[in-house]
Design an enzyme around this catalytic site. Sequence first.
Site: not given
Ligand code: K1U
Ligand code: ZN
Length: 170
Positions: A46, A51, A92-93, A134-135, A138
């Site tokens: 996501g 972000q 979270c990225l 979560h998004e 943000h």
């Molecule tokens: O909002 C963001 O920064 C994105 C975030 C979304 C999220 C993931 C998990 C739980 C809540 C919200 C991410 O994508 S973090 C990275 C991640 O979960 C992932 C990375 C590679 C493959 C699969 C998952």
């Molecule tokens: Zn996030």
Amino acid sequence: MALLNILRYPDPRLHKVAKPVTEFGARLEQLVADMAETMYDAPGVGLAASQVDVHERVVVIDVSETHDALMVFVNPEIVWASEEKQVYDEGCLSVPGVYDGVERPARVKVRAVDQFNKPFEVEADGLLAVCIQHEMDHLMGKVFVEYLSPLKRNRIKTKLLKEERSGRRA
Ligand code: K1U
Ligand code: ZN
């Protein structure tokens, strides 16, 4: 298309409240395409416009394993949330290398339009429900670490600032 720079916690710009999208057209379509490319490249499931320092209510999500099920939420609103809660280890990225449990409603119904202003509703559970909430946080300027204890949050802040200063990336 272009890869966008993802802001890192504790950048204060992550706490700006996003405004509703009022103009649909080529600029929005380009933003969505760039956000999707940035999310897949990261990689993540996501990304909220906040972000990438664009403070408008735009979210992209793809929780498929095959990376071929992009969902675009413009001006999303949660119209229903279940009483039942679930705890999920969120990432979270904008907070690289940190995963921790957050409790949220297990199911939500969301109303939004896509990048072409076409309305839709989706009822979500599991990772999609977690990711939508979560998004949408943000977009309100809230980062998931704000659900954690002040002690954990300060440790995360110190670690990320240290990495930033030394030029290290998680
Ligand atoms: O909002 C963001 O920064 C994105 C975030 C979304 C999220 C993931 C998990 C739980 C809540 C919200 C991410 O994508 S973090 C990275 C991640 O979960 C992932 C990375 C590679 C493959 C699969 C998952
Ligand atoms: Zn996030």
